[in-house]
Design a protein around this motif. Structure first.
Motif, PDB file in Angstrom:
ATOM      1  N   HIS A 232       0.828  -1.207   0.000  1.00 42.89           N
ATOM      2  CA  HIS A 232       0.000   0.000   0.000  1.00 42.89           C
ATOM      3  C   HIS A 232       0.861   1.254   0.000  1.00 42.89           C
ATOM      4  O   HIS A 232       0.521   2.244  -0.645  1.00 42.89           O
ATOM      5  CB  HIS A 232      -0.944  -0.001   1.204  1.00 42.89           C
ATOM      6  CG  HIS A 232      -2.083  -0.981   1.060  1.00 42.89           C
ATOM      7  ND1 HIS A 232      -3.057  -1.146   2.006  1.00 42.89           N
ATOM      8  CD2 HIS A 232      -2.380  -1.851   0.058  1.00 42.89           C
ATOM      9  CE1 HIS A 232      -3.935  -2.075   1.599  1.00 42.89           C
ATOM     10  NE2 HIS A 232      -3.529  -2.515   0.426  1.00 42.89           N
ATOM     11  N   ASN A 235       1.571   2.093  -3.380  1.00 40.17           N
ATOM     12  CA  ASN A 235       0.376   2.231  -4.218  1.00 40.17           C
ATOM     13  C   ASN A 235       0.044   0.962  -5.013  1.00 40.17           C
ATOM     14  O   ASN A 235      -0.356   1.037  -6.172  1.00 40.17           O
ATOM     15  CB  ASN A 235       0.532   3.441  -5.157  1.00 40.17           C
ATOM     16  CG  ASN A 235      -0.792   3.856  -5.779  1.00 40.17           C
ATOM     17  OD1 ASN A 235      -1.859   3.629  -5.173  1.00 40.17           O
ATOM     18  ND2 ASN A 235      -0.741   4.426  -6.968  1.00 40.17           N
ATOM     19  N   ARG A 236       0.244  -0.179  -4.387  1.00 44.50           N
ATOM     20  CA  ARG A 236      -0.144  -1.441  -5.022  1.00 44.50           C
ATOM     21  C   ARG A 236      -1.147  -2.168  -4.131  1.00 44.50           C
ATOM     22  O   ARG A 236      -1.060  -2.092  -2.900  1.00 44.50           O
ATOM     23  CB  ARG A 236       1.074  -2.364  -5.216  1.00 44.50           C
ATOM     24  CG  ARG A 236       2.142  -1.841  -6.155  1.00 44.50           C
ATOM     25  CD  ARG A 236       1.620  -1.657  -7.569  1.00 44.50           C
ATOM     26  NE  ARG A 236       2.677  -1.316  -8.505  1.00 44.50           N
ATOM     27  CZ  ARG A 236       3.232  -0.097  -8.644  1.00 44.50           C
ATOM     28  NH1 ARG A 236       2.840   0.912  -7.879  1.00 44.50           N
ATOM     29  NH2 ARG A 236       4.186   0.099  -9.542  1.00 44.50           N
ATOM     30  N   LYS A 237      -2.086  -2.865  -4.771  1.00 42.05           N
ATOM     31  CA  LYS A 237      -3.012  -3.710  -4.025  1.00 42.05           C
ATOM     32  C   LYS A 237      -2.393  -5.092  -3.835  1.00 42.05           C
ATOM     33  O   LYS A 237      -1.443  -5.461  -4.525  1.00 42.05           O
ATOM     34  CB  LYS A 237      -4.330  -3.852  -4.788  1.00 42.05           C
ATOM     35  CG  LYS A 237      -5.119  -2.551  -4.912  1.00 42.05           C
ATOM     36  CD  LYS A 237      -6.476  -2.804  -5.533  1.00 42.05           C
ATOM     37  CE  LYS A 237      -7.327  -1.547  -5.549  1.00 42.05           C
ATOM     38  NZ  LYS A 237      -7.042  -0.677  -6.711  1.00 42.05           N
ATOM     39  N   LEU A 353     -10.733   0.648 -13.214  1.00 42.56           N
ATOM     40  CA  LEU A 353     -10.614   1.400 -11.953  1.00 42.56           C
ATOM     41  C   LEU A 353      -9.802   0.597 -10.936  1.00 42.56           C
ATOM     42  O   LEU A 353      -8.966   1.146 -10.222  1.00 42.56           O
ATOM     43  CB  LEU A 353     -12.006   1.694 -11.381  1.00 42.56           C
ATOM     44  CG  LEU A 353     -12.818   2.750 -12.136  1.00 42.56           C
ATOM     45  CD1 LEU A 353     -14.281   2.719 -11.697  1.00 42.56           C
ATOM     46  CD2 LEU A 353     -12.226   4.137 -11.908  1.00 42.56           C
ATOM     47  N   HIS A 354     -10.045  -0.704 -10.916  1.00 40.12           N
ATOM     48  CA  HIS A 354      -9.378  -1.562  -9.937  1.00 40.12           C
ATOM     49  C   HIS A 354      -7.861  -1.589 -10.147  1.00 40.12           C
ATOM     50  O   HIS A 354      -7.102  -1.679  -9.184  1.00 40.12           O
ATOM     51  CB  HIS A 354      -9.953  -2.975 -10.009  1.00 40.12           C
ATOM     52  CG  HIS A 354      -9.419  -3.903  -8.970  1.00 40.12           C
ATOM     53  ND1 HIS A 354      -9.714  -3.757  -7.634  1.00 40.12           N
ATOM     54  CD2 HIS A 354      -8.603  -4.978  -9.056  1.00 40.12           C
ATOM     55  CE1 HIS A 354      -9.098  -4.704  -6.949  1.00 40.12           C
ATOM     56  NE2 HIS A 354      -8.420  -5.462  -7.788  1.00 40.12           N
ATOM     57  N   ASN A 356      -6.119   0.828 -11.143  1.00 40.85           N
ATOM     58  CA  ASN A 356      -5.655   2.219 -11.062  1.00 40.85           C
ATOM     59  C   ASN A 356      -5.468   2.885 -12.423  1.00 40.85           C
ATOM     60  O   ASN A 356      -4.635   3.769 -12.578  1.00 40.85           O
ATOM     61  CB  ASN A 356      -4.343   2.338 -10.264  1.00 40.85           C
ATOM     62  CG  ASN A 356      -4.546   2.008  -8.802  1.00 40.85           C
ATOM     63  OD1 ASN A 356      -5.658   2.136  -8.284  1.00 40.85           O
ATOM     64  ND2 ASN A 356      -3.481   1.555  -8.149  1.00 40.85           N
ATOM     65  N   GLN A 357      -6.224   2.419 -13.436  1.00 41.07           N
ATOM     66  CA  GLN A 357      -6.225   3.106 -14.727  1.00 41.07           C
ATOM     67  C   GLN A 357      -7.678   3.439 -15.035  1.00 41.07           C
ATOM     68  O   GLN A 357      -8.382   2.672 -15.700  1.00 41.07           O
ATOM     69  CB  GLN A 357      -5.614   2.230 -15.810  1.00 41.07           C
ATOM     70  CG  GLN A 357      -4.139   1.932 -15.550  1.00 41.07           C
ATOM     71  CD  GLN A 357      -3.484   1.284 -16.757  1.00 41.07           C
ATOM     72  OE1 GLN A 357      -3.726   1.663 -17.885  1.00 41.07           O
ATOM     73  NE2 GLN A 357      -2.638   0.310 -16.504  1.00 41.07           N
ATOM     74  N   ALA A 358      -8.092   4.601 -14.534  1.00 40.46           N
ATOM     75  CA  ALA A 358      -9.514   4.930 -14.485  1.00 40.46           C
ATOM     76  C   ALA A 358     -10.188   4.881 -15.851  1.00 40.46           C
ATOM     77  O   ALA A 358     -11.369   4.567 -15.946  1.00 40.46           O
ATOM     78  CB  ALA A 358      -9.691   6.310 -13.867  1.00 40.46           C
TER      79      ALA A 358
END
Ligand SMILES: [Zn+2]
Length: 406
Positions: A232, A235-237, A353-354, A356-358
């Protein structure tokens, strides 16, 4: 300078002389594209008698057919067809299993996220499959998938929190878009990985005894927490392979963001409730786990509790097509009780979105021009999606059976 044909141009004067010859095809490749269709699904909703204009590999405009200018563009009239964003597959092992990326792309999947396999930075999306990876799966020493598949390219064993955090940093530095952990003791009835396991179907009668004696080691909650915290911060899930209540408990305690499968074994409702409360997303993979005893129940309960699914079919498993798996979409429709548009969103806008590329997975202005089209209306028959007659990646035509037919 190297041209697209691969030869080098040594001098400026020669380069100038060749520019004229090279400009025409290059310009054609960058020519705007206008596509009109009876239906356009933009990742969220359907527009009828609409058109999309593509410029420089991106969506420039989506509107009613009359409102989108055709000037300077190559025009594709699709007629009674449906245009939609290319589908996003969130659980694959393409590189590890050497599935040809071009085959997957031509069958309507324009973006794949590999979760388990060699690590490389994202690439493609320019006429080639867009491919992003997690790299190898973080697991306990001798933990899954090592007993089934060995260690090479697919697993990284870690023994303590410090090692776990360092591994996350290395994976992210190498281009990982997500971090995957395995929380798998083995032995679930019907799971594909149980075939490799000492207590599969043949030993069901003493499952409790043998599982307690011989289950695969799992990462501790503290190690998984360290992985989540480090991921996190970068910035990674974190996604977890899990299949039964013990693995699910560790994932819930550690705050794992995503479950890479609908769990194989039936979970207690309290765990599913907690997963929903914590905002856990579930990558479906129901088709490849269809022999699992609890997968159908988990899918319908999770959905009924308000849980959110994302599409993933686990391309590279032997029972899954190398492209869109309509059976997976149908499972989401019928087990999770979604209408067809909700199902399509799990593989398009929600998936974008998931990761991180909206804009990915949508046809909003500025979105990458990854599109597919099928004849007819896939909201009435999802199976149609397995046979796209148009595939575009980054504005480049990959499959076009609409023009070929003329
Ligand atoms: Zn997998």
């Amino acid at each position: 300078m190297t041209t697209s044909t691969g030869f080098s141009i040594p001098t400026a004067s020669l380069a100038t002389a060749l520019t004229l010859a090279l400009t025409a095809p290059n310009a054609a490749a960058d020519q705007a594209l206008l596509i009109r269709a009876a239906r356009i699904f933009d990742g969220y909703t359907v527009h009828t008698h609409a058109a999309v204009r593509i410029e420089q590999g991106r969506i420039a405009k989506l509107d009613s057919a009359e409102a989108v200018p055709a000037d300077g563009a190559k025009v594709l009239e699709l007629g009674d067809a449906t245009l939609l964003p290319g589908l996003i597959e969130l659980h694959a092992h393409l590189t590890y299993r050497q599935v040809p990326a071009d085959t997957v792309l031509s069958h309507g999947i324009t973006t794949v996220r590999d979760v388990g396999g060699p690590l490389h930075p994202p690439y493609g999306g320019d006429g080639h499959l867009r491919l992003m990876t997690s790299g190898p799966i973080i697991t306990a020493p001798a933990g899954y998938p090592i007993p089934s598949l060995g260690e090479a390219d697919i697993a990284i064993p870690v023994g303590d929190e410090q090692q776990a955090r360092a591994t996350v940093r290395e994976l992210v530095a190498g281009g990982a878009v997500v971090i995957k952990v395995a929380l798998e003791p083995g032995g679930e009835t019907g799971a594909p990985w149980s075939n490799h396991h000492a207590h599969g179907h043949a030993h069901q009668h003493d499952k409790t005894h043998s599982a307690a004696a011989k289950s695969w080691p799992m990462l501790t909650p503290n190690i998984v927490k360290a992985i989540v915290t480090e991921a996190h911060a970068l910035n990674r899930k974190v996604t977890a392979h899990l299949a039964e209540p013990r693995g699910a408990q560790i994932a819930l305690e550690a705050g794992v963001d995503e479950w890479a499968h609908t769990p194989c074994e039936e979970l207690p409702e309290a765990q599913l409730r907690r997963a929903v409360a914590q905002g856990v997303k579930m990558v479906s993979t129901i088709d490849t786990l269809a022999q699992c005893a609890g997968v159908a129940k988990n899918a319908s309960r999770f959905a009924a509790l308000g849980g959110e699914f994302l599409y993933g079919a686990e391309i590279a498993h032997p029972d899954i097509p190398w492209g869109i798996d309509a059976q997976e979409l149908l499972y989401l429709r019928h087990l999770a009780g979604m209408d067809a548009l909700e199902v399509l969103r799990t593989a398009t806008s929600k998936a974008g979105l998931h990761v991180n590329q909206a804009l990915l997975g949508s046809l909003m202005p500025g979105a990458p021009a990854d599109l597919i089209a099928v004849r007819g209306d896939p909201t009435e028959n999802l199976k149609l999606l397995e046979y796209p007659d148009l595939v575009i990646s980054g504005g480049k035509l990959v499959v076009d059976r609409f023009s070929d037919a003329h």
